[in-house]
Enzyme design. Structure first.
Site, PDB file in Angstrom:
ATOM      1  CD  GLU A   1      -4.531  -6.063   2.511  1.00  0.00           C
ATOM      2  OE1 GLU A   1      -5.303  -5.470   3.156  1.00  0.00           O
ATOM      3  OE2 GLU A   1      -3.197  -6.054   2.718  1.00  0.00           O
TER       4      GLU A   1
ATOM      5  CD  GLU B   1      -3.208  -1.077   1.890  1.00  0.00           C
ATOM      6  OE1 GLU B   1      -4.210  -1.412   1.842  1.00  0.00           O
ATOM      7  OE2 GLU B   1      -2.839  -0.546   3.197  1.00  0.00           O
TER       8      GLU B   1
END
Length: 605
Positions: free
Chosen positions: A235, A161
């Site tokens: 995710e 991320e």
């Protein structure tokens, strides 16, 4: 054994050994599940119809002190990945170095913060040098497990991320280079939430997305960014994490199933984060801070398809019914559930005050001004990472003690061993009574967990990080005790501590000791501490984590393999208030719940 034709992302569908491949993945972190249960969790994953395991790698556990590496026992990454291969699971490795994961400092070791100029997740030389040494060691462990060498790892994630952080345009190419120059040639990918996808990608690295809802055309947006590339939700948030003092987050099974079904129908690959959450044992929970600091709880149950203790939930059954449609062969049988026991309550037998325990800590460090945890000259000069630090000094008057918001994160204030209040992010002042002569002022400071996500990673030093003032005058002349409550300290306490059995003399903070007698093979259980305040529980030397009466979590998971037939030692460090009994239950109590689907979308980014 050399293989070619691993996982490829050269067309709109993944291929594996030249054949179309749909990734049906799930995250289970080896460091959050007791090693004796690894096999059970992966068998349940296989039986649910998943074909791929994903796991992070926590740098802070593998290199707790500079240059001292641990890949043994609970941290035997090679054994974990080899077990996945035995189960017929492929592996996506997410080695960081930053992992987020609701884990202390996002998995980065706290000794990095000894450098006052440190810039984490950038090409700052101090960070680059540390990452290079870590990756030298880590890649040597995992390289034999890569697909091309006959192993199950067919993809590796580059950092985590970074698009939401993006402080240094050279950083992600540096991490990519770290992997490739050490001989990793499997498919590389990045993983970002909607907000982070704006970050410019890298050649030869596939972008994937993290989400819970199919909002704003997120998957189409990813497809537009990477035409003729396979799509993957790296995710898919099957639930959510909890923070102390708020409600337990749940994500209803039917809501989850509707989104997963749509993702699969579109031919998009998926990884369930989490498939099983597990536990933030010890002091490993992270914290969030979007203007307000909120530490995460010990349980990482996550409302995932497998519960914290490995139970198959309604989500699990619904997903198994869905995933079996993507297999030509019947799915394996689901392993039998683990047995649990509610052991009989046990009574506290002995106690030892915090003050009497200080003989068993390292000698105090004397300093004119306060020193933060990470810069204490302890642990071979790697500083203190976790737990508590006690700061003592002498005062000659009462008045107003003001923290100037320099407490990280929570301090109990004592004068001559009597508690007068608590300093934290909300409460910066405590009134101290007047008296004649010199008195000892003590501040017991707890590191409640370092922030794991966001822009504040470089500001995560703990303990006392600046001056504390009494009537506007800075306190000086400190004795500083490192109370990181490591196994060696707990062992010293147990073997030689001056434990008392006279409960009239009991005062908190204190260590208390009890014995649990287990008759027959030990079973999983949940510890309950109604009537207690805040603290930490150790069973046979294992740190189960923190408890706190404010909830939502009202239990601690105690895995059966950490118990033994016969006598088991329980030590509780309690800060505030004691009850004489420790209870056990067959089921956890997560407290009041809140549905994550009702939260504002921005809170899930």
């Amino acid at each position: 054994m050399n293989r070619s034709g691993g996982l490829k992302a050269d067309s709109s569908q993944f291929t594996l050994e030249g054949e179309p491949f749909h990734i049906l993945g799930g995250s289970v972190h080896y460091f959050r599940v007791p090693r004796p249960y690894w096999k059970d969790r992966l068998l349940k994953m296989k039986a649910c119809g998943l074909n791929t395991l994903t796991t992070y790698v926590p740098w802070n556990l593998h290199e707790p002190e500079r240059g001292a590496f641990n890949f043994q026992d609970q941290l035997d990454l090679r054994a974990y990945i080899s077990l996945a291969a035995e189960m017929g699971l492929w592996v996506i490795l997410r080695p960081g170095p930053y992992i987020c994961a609701e884990w202390d400092l996002g998995g980065l070791p706290s000794w990095l913060l000894q450098d006052k100029d440190m810039q984490l997740r950038t090409t700052y030389p101090g960070f680059v040098n540390a990452v290079n040494l870590y990756f030298d060691k880590l890649v040597a462990v995992v390289k034999p497990l890569m697909f091309e060498e006959g192993g199950p790892i067919f993809a590796v994630q580059v950092e985590n991320e970074y698009g939401s952080y993006a402080k240094d345009e050279d950083y992600m190419p540096f991490i990519k280079n770290c992997l490739q120059t050490r001989g990793i040639s499997e498919l590389l990918l990045t993983s970002d939430n909607w907000e982070g996808l704006k970050y410019e990608g890298m050649d030869g690295v596939l972008k994937t997305i993290n989400l819970q809802r199919l909002s704003f055309g997120a998957i189409q947006h990813l497809a537009d960014m990477q035409p003729q590339k396979p799509l993957m939700v790296m995710e898919y948030w099957s639930g959510w994490y909890d923070v102390w003092g708020e409600h337990h987050h749940v994500f209803h099974a039917e809501d989850m199933l509707a989104v997963v079904s749509e993702i699969l129908e579109r031919g998009v690959s998926i990884n369930l984060y989490m498939f099983q959450g597990g536990t933030n044992f010890g002091f490993m929970n992270g914290a969030m801070d979007f203007g307000t600091y909120k530490p995460q709880v010990t349980s990482y149950d996550y409302d995932a398809p497998l519960s914290e203790a490995g139970d198959c939930t309604t989500k699990y059954q619904l997903l198994r019914n869905l995933f079996h449609q993507y297999h030509s062969e019947p799915l394996p049988e689901v392993p039998a559930p683990q047995e649990r026991r509610a052991y009989e309550p046990v009574s506290v037998q002995q106690h030892l005050s915090l003050w009497d325990s200080l003989h068993f800590a390292d000698k105090p460090y004397r300093s004119e001004g306060p020193v933060n945890m990470e810069n204490l000259p302890v642990n071979s000069n790697n500083g203190q990472s976790y737990g508590y630090t006690l700061y003592e000094t002498t005062i000659t008057s009462g008045g107003v003690l003001n923290s100037r918001n320099n407490i990280r994160d929570r301090a109990l204030v004592f004068v001559d061993r009597q508690c007068f209040g608590c300093l934290d992010y909300k409460n910066h002042e405590v009134a101290l009574p007047d008296a004649k002569g010199e008195r000892t002022l003590a501040l017991l400071v707890e590191n409640c967990g370092r922030v794991n996500y966001g822009k504040a990673l470089n500001e995560q030093r703990k303990g006392i990080v600046g001056d504390i003032v009494l009537n506007h005058a800075p306190l000086r002349g400190f004795s500083i005790f490192c109370l990181d409550l490591k196994p060696s300290f707990i062992k010293r306490l147990t073997n030689t501590g001056p434990w008392k059995t006279d409960f009239k003399s009991l005062s908190v903070p204190a260590f208390v000791q009890a014995r649990l007698c287990v008759d027959g093979p030990p079973k999983d259980t949940f510890i309950r501490l109604p009537g207690w305040g805040k603290g930490v529980v150790f069973v046979n030397g294992q740190n189960l984590g923190r408890y706190w009466l404010i909830g939502p979590q009202h239990f601690l998971y105690l895995p059966g393999p950490w118990l033994r037939n016969g006598e088991n030692q329980i030590i509780v460090f309690e800060e505030q208030r004691l009850d004489g009994k420790i209870l056990f239950a067959e089921d956890p109590d997560h407290g009041k719940t809140i549905d994550v689907y009702k939260l504002p979308f921005c809170t899930l980014l």
